[in-house]
Motif scaffolding. Structure first.
Motif, PDB file in Angstrom:
ATOM      1  N   SER A  88       0.923  -1.321   0.004  1.00 55.75           N
ATOM      2  CA  SER A  88      -0.062   0.104  -0.169  1.00 55.75           C
ATOM      3  C   SER A  88       0.860   1.292   0.007  1.00 55.75           C
ATOM      4  O   SER A  88       2.086   1.098   0.267  1.00 55.75           O
ATOM      5  CB  SER A  88      -0.684   0.005   1.251  1.00 55.75           C
ATOM      6  N   ASP A  89       0.337   2.284  -0.149  1.00 56.24           N
ATOM      7  CA  ASP A  89       1.004   3.620  -0.060  1.00 56.24           C
ATOM      8  C   ASP A  89       1.776   3.679   1.176  1.00 56.24           C
ATOM      9  O   ASP A  89       2.872   4.207   1.306  1.00 56.24           O
ATOM     10  CB  ASP A  89       0.243   4.966  -0.197  1.00 56.24           C
ATOM     11  N   GLN A  90       0.875   3.432   2.251  1.00 57.84           N
ATOM     12  CA  GLN A  90       1.521   3.319   3.603  1.00 57.84           C
ATOM     13  C   GLN A  90       2.800   2.584   3.897  1.00 57.84           C
ATOM     14  O   GLN A  90       3.805   2.778   4.312  1.00 57.84           O
ATOM     15  CB  GLN A  90       0.287   3.172   4.633  1.00 57.84           C
ATOM     16  N   ARG A  92       4.722   1.426   1.568  1.00 52.44           N
ATOM     17  CA  ARG A  92       5.733   2.025   0.689  1.00 52.44           C
ATOM     18  C   ARG A  92       6.379   3.053   1.257  1.00 52.44           C
ATOM     19  O   ARG A  92       7.706   3.064   1.231  1.00 52.44           O
ATOM     20  CB  ARG A  92       5.084   2.147  -0.718  1.00 52.44           C
ATOM     21  N   THR A  93       5.594   3.922   2.095  1.00 48.24           N
ATOM     22  CA  THR A  93       6.382   5.027   2.687  1.00 48.24           C
ATOM     23  C   THR A  93       7.217   4.617   3.775  1.00 48.24           C
ATOM     24  O   THR A  93       8.421   5.014   4.086  1.00 48.24           O
ATOM     25  CB  THR A  93       5.234   5.873   3.402  1.00 48.24           C
ATOM     26  N   ARG A  96      10.334   3.105   2.593  1.00 47.05           N
ATOM     27  CA  ARG A  96      11.184   4.089   2.312  1.00 47.05           C
ATOM     28  C   ARG A  96      11.834   4.975   3.436  1.00 47.05           C
ATOM     29  O   ARG A  96      13.115   4.901   3.406  1.00 47.05           O
ATOM     30  CB  ARG A  96      10.588   4.922   1.134  1.00 47.05           C
TER      31      ARG A  96
END
Length: 112
Positions: A88-90, A92-93, A96
């Protein structure tokens, strides 16, 4: 609901080139150590590729990413390619922020 889903292969079935682990729920400080141990057990079976599917993972904390670092280290030692799919975007963040995407990218491209 279990966080870690992996169908074990019967001992009579030879290893295939791909193993898929699906994570669901939350991967955080409370579940990172156990998840990491389970990933290591799958890597020890010797797949060519281990796919960790995050489709059903609701939350990944930076502390939860520790499970992946241990798995990357073990996979490299065995020659297993570890890939993380459908974050999910979360997630992936979080990956990172902790530097996991860097480690995975540079392992895949052979850059070290």
């Amino acid at each position: 609901m279990p966080l870690f889903r992996h169908r074990r292969r019967p001992a009579s079935v030879p290893p295939s080139g791909l193993e898929v682990v699906r994570l669901r729920g939350d991967l955080d400080a409370r579940s990172a150590a156990r998840t990491g141990r389970r990933l290591l057990r799958v890597i020890e079976t010797g797949p060519d590729v281990l796919e960790v599917d995050l489709t059903e993972l609701h939350h990944l904390s930076p502390a939860g990413c520790a499970a992946f670092f241990a798995a990357v280290r073990a996979a490299r030692a065995r020659g297993t390619r570890l890939i993380i799919t459908h974050p999910s975007d979360q997630a992936r963040t979080a990956m990172r922020q902790i530097g996991l995407t860097y480690v995975l990218t540079h392992w895949e491209t052979g850059t070290r």
